[in-house]
Design an enzyme around this catalytic site. Structure first.
Site, PDB file in Angstrom:
ATOM      1  N   CYS A  84     -22.568 -12.784  15.181  1.00 36.95           N
ATOM      2  CA  CYS A  84     -23.072 -13.021  16.538  1.00 36.95           C
ATOM      3  C   CYS A  84     -22.276 -12.189  17.515  1.00 36.95           C
ATOM      4  CB  CYS A  84     -22.976 -14.500  16.869  1.00 36.95           C
ATOM      5  SG  CYS A  84     -24.280 -15.379  16.065  1.00 36.95           S
ATOM      6  N   GLU A  85     -22.495 -10.918  17.465  1.00 36.01           N
ATOM      7  CA  GLU A  85     -21.765  -9.992  18.324  1.00 36.01           C
ATOM      8  C   GLU A  85     -22.534  -8.669  18.314  1.00 36.01           C
ATOM      9  OE1 GLU A  85     -17.804 -10.623  18.492  1.00 36.01           O
ATOM     10  OE2 GLU A  85     -17.248  -8.609  19.117  1.00 36.01           O
ATOM     11  N   GLU A 121       4.420   7.080   0.539  1.00 34.63           N
ATOM     12  CA  GLU A 121       3.735   5.792   0.393  1.00 34.63           C
ATOM     13  C   GLU A 121       2.323   5.848   0.957  1.00 34.63           C
ATOM     14  OE1 GLU A 121       6.685   3.302   2.242  1.00 34.63           O
ATOM     15  OE2 GLU A 121       6.061   3.898   4.245  1.00 34.63           O
ATOM     16  N   PRO A 122       1.423   6.533   0.258  1.00 30.70           N
ATOM     17  CA  PRO A 122       0.033   6.593   0.688  1.00 30.70           C
ATOM     18  C   PRO A 122      -0.696   5.278   0.431  1.00 30.70           C
ATOM     19  CG  PRO A 122       0.302   7.673  -1.426  1.00 30.70           C
ATOM     20  CD  PRO A 122       1.669   7.282  -0.987  1.00 30.70           C
ATOM     21  N   GLY A 140      -0.296   8.647   4.970  1.00 29.37           N
ATOM     22  CA  GLY A 140      -1.073   9.207   6.069  1.00 29.37           C
ATOM     23  C   GLY A 140      -2.142  10.208   5.703  1.00 29.37           C
ATOM     24  N   TYR A 170      -8.312  -0.861   3.958  1.00 25.17           N
ATOM     25  CA  TYR A 170      -8.375  -1.571   5.238  1.00 25.17           C
ATOM     26  C   TYR A 170      -9.722  -2.240   5.486  1.00 25.17           C
ATOM     27  CZ  TYR A 170      -4.231   1.349   5.700  1.00 25.17           C
ATOM     28  OH  TYR A 170      -3.028   1.963   5.461  1.00 25.17           O
ATOM     29  N   ARG A 205     -13.561  -2.081  10.507  1.00 26.43           N
ATOM     30  CA  ARG A 205     -13.141  -0.760  10.986  1.00 26.43           C
ATOM     31  C   ARG A 205     -14.113  -0.128  11.989  1.00 26.43           C
ATOM     32  NH1 ARG A 205     -12.255   3.299   8.486  1.00 26.43           N
ATOM     33  NH2 ARG A 205     -10.353   3.907   9.547  1.00 26.43           N
ATOM     34  N   ARG A 260      -4.468   4.642   2.126  1.00 26.62           N
ATOM     35  CA  ARG A 260      -5.885   4.995   2.195  1.00 26.62           C
ATOM     36  C   ARG A 260      -6.303   6.008   1.119  1.00 26.62           C
ATOM     37  NH1 ARG A 260      -8.489   4.809   7.181  1.00 26.62           N
ATOM     38  NH2 ARG A 260      -6.448   4.987   8.149  1.00 26.62           N
TER      39      ARG A 260
HETATM   40  N1  LLP Z   1       3.607   3.597   5.455  1.00 26.03           N
HETATM   41  C1  LLP Z   1       3.672   2.987   6.641  1.00 26.03           C
HETATM   42  C2  LLP Z   1       4.964   2.634   7.185  1.00 26.03           C
HETATM   43  C3  LLP Z   1       2.495   2.691   7.337  1.00 26.03           C
HETATM   44  O1  LLP Z   1       2.571   2.117   8.523  1.00 26.03           O
HETATM   45  C4  LLP Z   1       1.245   3.024   6.778  1.00 26.03           C
HETATM   46  C5  LLP Z   1       0.005   2.698   7.467  1.00 26.03           C
HETATM   47  C6  LLP Z   1       1.226   3.633   5.513  1.00 26.03           C
HETATM   48  C7  LLP Z   1       2.431   3.917   4.879  1.00 26.03           C
HETATM   49  C8  LLP Z   1      -0.041   4.021   4.803  1.00 26.03           C
HETATM   50  O2  LLP Z   1      -0.779   4.953   5.529  1.00 26.03           O
HETATM   51  P1  LLP Z   1      -2.117   5.576   4.885  1.00 26.03           P
HETATM   52  O3  LLP Z   1      -1.705   6.428   3.714  1.00 26.03           O
HETATM   53  O4  LLP Z   1      -2.979   4.445   4.483  1.00 26.03           O
HETATM   54  O5  LLP Z   1      -2.700   6.378   5.989  1.00 26.03           O
HETATM   55  N2  LLP Z   1      -5.890  -0.194   9.765  1.00 26.03           N
HETATM   56  C9  LLP Z   1      -5.957   1.223  10.043  1.00 26.03           C
HETATM   57  C10 LLP Z   1      -4.847   1.961   9.369  1.00 26.03           C
HETATM   58  C11 LLP Z   1      -3.479   1.484   9.778  1.00 26.03           C
HETATM   59  C12 LLP Z   1      -2.394   2.186   9.036  1.00 26.03           C
HETATM   60  C13 LLP Z   1      -1.087   1.551   9.304  1.00 26.03           C
HETATM   61  N3  LLP Z   1       0.004   2.085   8.585  1.00 26.03           N
HETATM   62  C14 LLP Z   1      -7.327   1.750   9.597  1.00 26.03           C
HETATM   63  O6  LLP Z   1      -8.136   0.963   9.124  1.00 26.03           O
HETATM   64  O7  LLP Z   1      -7.606   2.928   9.758  1.00 26.03           O
END
Ligand code: LLP
Length: 463
Positions: A387-388, A316-317, A274, A416, A356, A319
């Site tokens: 086309c949008e 578990e990062p 996150g 993503y 995104r 992004r």
């Molecule tokens: N763990 C779990 C259970 C998750 O659901 C997620 C992301 C992560 C780890 C990794 O989170 P991060 O470190 O990447 O923030 N498609 C959206 C983001 C959806 C994230 C879903 N879960 C976007 O493009 O912003």
């Protein structure tokens, strides 16, 4: 044209270069806009990983995802090393591969000692094919199919169980050796982030309600076919605030304490991912080291005050590990000037390679790779080719005067983008290359028109 190096123009593409070009162990990739190896070469071109971006486009085509290996490895090391330094117990950083799952990315991340979080049979299959040890793979998902569960059990990875339906399915699929599971819980912690990417509040499709913990722990403790080793929670994505994860870590230690009352020996705690990244100048996320250290310290002190042995600590990062290491290079084509309203400049990709902006109204920054020191004195709207009308990559972006054929680079597209890409309008997906020390290697081949019809069938009677 005579170009001074480094380029002196303040309001030019060069303003986005990292604080100190080059790999410095203490520069957190998630606090930069461009990859750490970004620099401007003697042709006034953007260079990543020692490769001229315009040359890469000539060689591999356009659009092109360009992944800087050094930036990705630096982010992995910062997470891994901070956990090793500040947590006295065992730790394991996992990469949330939903951000970008492919063979090369899994292999790079695994070679840095990280494990992989997967959310589908497809991601699991890819991680296994990349040679990731099943002992370091964790399968998530709120509606895992029977086939996905079987693949996970047979491969020997850990299953992060999301709900009662899955618990019962797993008991039904039980084998001689107990299945290694964790339980995902919804901590009810709110984050000020985009509504669609909040997953930790109580109104969430993910995870068990902590109010049901008594029944869940009782059930699990009575199943010899389940080996429950840990607890998991994830509160959302692109988070800049410090407090939510601190609260989460503290709440999770309370769950850990409660579990022991049911005879469960829970030895792992996974606080999810996150941590946010910088997409624009105004974004100010904590560094990877700051975030990681805070988690380690809170879990440690909460365990000390509860008198609990330290669990193995996981996070578990996604992004923050990969976003900044990648840029997308496009070629500029048509433009349309609407007097007193706006000028549209179009590129050869758009919502199919980066959904995104249209999905979350996400804001990006861009530079023109072949005009890095030219003054950014035009404000244009960067449009995709779909086309949008909503297929806009960046509204009101500051660029130098552009011409067809210029190479436009959108920054921080590692997370993503490819993983959420589509073939909308039957556009083939772009290729991706990984760059390091002046070398570029293909990691995803550009799709062809033949690829687009590979799964199509034309029944005899329609011919
Ligand atoms: N763990 C779990 C259970 C998750 O659901 C997620 C992301 C992560 C780890 C990794 O989170 P991060 O470190 O990447 O923030 N498609 C959206 C983001 C959806 C994230 C879903 N879960 C976007 O493009 O912003």
């Amino acid at each position: 044209m005579v170009v001074t190096f480094p380029p002196q123009v303040e309001n030019s593409g060069s303003q986005y270069l990292p604080e100190n070009t080059g790999i410095k162990a203490d520069i957190s990739p998630n606090q930069q806009l461009l990859p750490l190896t970004a620099k401007v070469n003697q042709h006034d071109h953007l260079e990543i990983g020692g490769c001229d971006v315009t040359t890469l486009v000539k060689q591999f085509g356009s659009p092109l995802y360009i992944l800087d290996e050094a930036t990705l490895r630096t982010a992995c090391k910062q997470y891994h090393n901070t956990f090793k330094e500040y947590y006295k117990g065992e730790s394991q950083v996992l990469y949330a591969s939903k951000a970008w799952n492919c063979l090369a990315v899994c292999a790079i991340v695994a070679s840095e000692g990280l494990g992989i979080d997967v959310v589908s049979g497809g991601e699991l299959y890819t991680a296994l094919q990349a040679g990731v040890s099943p002992a370091k793979i964790y399968l998530h998902g709120n509606n895992k199919s029977r086939d996905e569960l079987i693949l996970a059990i047979e491969s020997g990875c850990t299953i992060v169980v999301d709900n009662w339906y899955e618990l019962h399915n797993l008991v039904g699929l039980s084998t001689d050796s107990a299945v290694r599971i964790m339980l995902r819980l919804t901590p009810g912690i709110e984050c000020h982030t985009h509504e669609y990417i909040r997953t930790g509040h109580l109104d969430s499709k993910f995870g068990f309600d902590p109010n049901d913990l008594d029944q869940v722990f009782t059930f699990v403790s009575q199943q010899p076919s389940l080996n429950c080793v840990g607890l998991h929670a994830h509160i959302g994505s692109q988070i800049f605030e410090r407090q939510p994860h601190r609260d989460l870590a503290a709440v999770m230690v309370e769950w850990l304490r409660d579990a022991s009352k049911y005879g469960l020996t829970i030895t792992e705690l996974n606080v999810g991912g996150g941590l946010g990244i910088k997409y624009t100048e105004s974004d100010d996320p904590p560094s990877i080291a700051e975030w990681s250290r805070a988690i380690c310290e809170i879990v440690q002190s909460a365990c000390e005050s509860e008198n609990l042995p330290l669990p193995k600590l996981l996070c578990e990062p996604g992004r923050s590990l990969i976003a900044t290491s990648c840029i997308t290079a496009y070629t500029i084509g048509s433009s349309k000037e609407i007097p007193d309203i706006r000028t549209y400049v179009s590129v050869d990709g758009g919502m199919s390679d980066n959904p995104r902006p249209i999905t979350y109204q996400s804001v990006y920054r861009a530079v023109v790779a072949n005009k890095m020191s030219a003054a950014c004195n035009e404000t244009v709207t960067l449009a995709g080719k779909h086309c949008e009308s909503g297929d806009i990559l960046i509204k009101n972006v500051q660029l130098p005067k552009t011409a067809p054929g210029d190479i436009l680079v959108v920054m921080a597209t590692g997370a993503y983008n490819y993983s959420m890409s589509s073939n909308y309008n039957r556009l083939p997906r772009p290729a991706a290359v990984v760059v390091t020390n002046g070398e570029a290697n293909l990691i995803l081949q550009r799709e062809t028109y033949q690829d687009l019809i590979r799964q199509d069938y034309l029944p005899e009677r329609l011919k």
